[in-house]
Design an enzyme around this catalytic site. Structure first.
Site, PDB file in Angstrom:
ATOM      1  N   TYR A 233      -5.073   4.475   0.612  1.00 47.99           N
ATOM      2  CA  TYR A 233      -3.477   4.429   0.859  1.00 47.99           C
ATOM      3  C   TYR A 233      -2.637   4.414  -0.387  1.00 47.99           C
ATOM      4  CZ  TYR A 233       0.685   2.975   3.097  1.00 47.99           C
ATOM      5  OH  TYR A 233       2.137   2.691   3.697  1.00 47.99           O
TER       6      TYR A 233
ATOM      7  N   THR B 147       7.285  -3.722  11.306  1.00 47.77           N
ATOM      8  CA  THR B 147       6.993  -2.453  12.390  1.00 47.77           C
ATOM      9  C   THR B 147       6.157  -3.317  13.427  1.00 47.77           C
ATOM     10  OG1 THR B 147       4.853  -2.067  11.038  1.00 47.77           O
ATOM     11  CG2 THR B 147       7.080  -0.648  10.664  1.00 47.77           C
TER      12      THR B 147
END
Length: 257
Positions: free
Chosen positions: A163, A198
């Protein structure tokens, strides 16, 4: 850029940061094309904001033909592309070397392909269409690309290798892409989010969630998707913001773990 009447692509626009940005753009009079693979969520957004304002394309951002076809479809439907926001991305949790062995390449490459290659893939085809626009301001501007990295691209933690590499690549693309596209009047900037609330965070145990909040300097909370969307609107509207990687993270600096 005066946003009223402009056209935007938002990858990952069916949820999270992308959805918040779609909502913010529509409120400013922008027509938005959602590039995503979650049709149900996208239809929910369209139901909320109206089919005249938002349309959906099922797009794999890492696939050249998928992106090329969808970009052409946006131009056919809305007439042009002025803004491109790249939010689509995936994560992973794996160390370079652990008791299980080395980081499997077949787990590393999908993260690079979606996050980094996908961002580049959509950006290049969006830029190609932006170059066809008539200038929209006195500076000869024709459009803006807004990519999304992460503070992990600068301060990746243990297990974030793939990532972090993908997001570090997006950071590294920002200035050369802005320079590449300057002669066409296309700006390029990157938003660098910190810990943003989120739906993923809602699945965490409360002690973990509270610990993450406490790690932020100020304000001591997670960021809101609407705050990312607000920054995106600002970047799109302000024609002098170019080649920038802008952190939005409450002054957090990630620790190794």
């Amino acid at each position: 850029m005066d946003l009223a009447g402009k056209v935007a692509i938002v990858t990952g626009g069916a949820s999270g940061l992308g959805r918040a940005t779609v909502e913010a753009y529509v409120a400013k009079g922008v027509k938005v094309a959602i590039f995503d693979m979650n049709e149900a969520n996208a239809n929910e957004v369209i139901g909320q904001l109206g089919a005249d304002n938002v349309a959906f394309w099922n797009v794999n951002v890492a696939d050249e033909d998928s992106v090329k076809s969808a970009v052409a479809g946006v131009v056919e439907k809305f007439g042009a592309i002025h803004i491109c926001n790249n939010y689509a991305g995936i994560g992973s949790a794996c160390k370079t070397l652990s008791k299980k062995g080395v980081f499997p390449l077949d787990q590393f490459m999908p993260v690079i392909n979606v996050n980094l290659v996908g961002t580049f893939n959509v950006s290049r085809y969006a830029a190609e269409q932006m170059a066809n626009n008539e200038p929209i301001n006195d500076d000869g501007g024709r459009g803006v690309i807004i990519n999304t990295a992460s503070i992990a691209g600068m301060e990746g933690q243990v297990g974030q290798l793939a990532y972090s590499a993908s997001k570090g690549g997006i950071l590294g693309m920002t200035l050369p892409m802005a320079r590449d596209l300057a002669s066409y009047g296309v700006r390029v900037n990157t938003i660098v989010p910190g810990l943003i609330h989120t739906p993923l965070f809602e699945m965490m145990p409360e002690p973990v969630y509270k610990s993450l909040e406490a790690s932020v300097c100020y304000p001591q909370r997670l960021g809101k998707p609407a705050e990312i969307a607000h920054l995106s609107v600002f970047i799109a509207e302000n024609d002098y913001v170019n080649g920038e990687c802008i952190r939005l993270d409450g002054a957090i600096r990630m620790q190794p773990r």
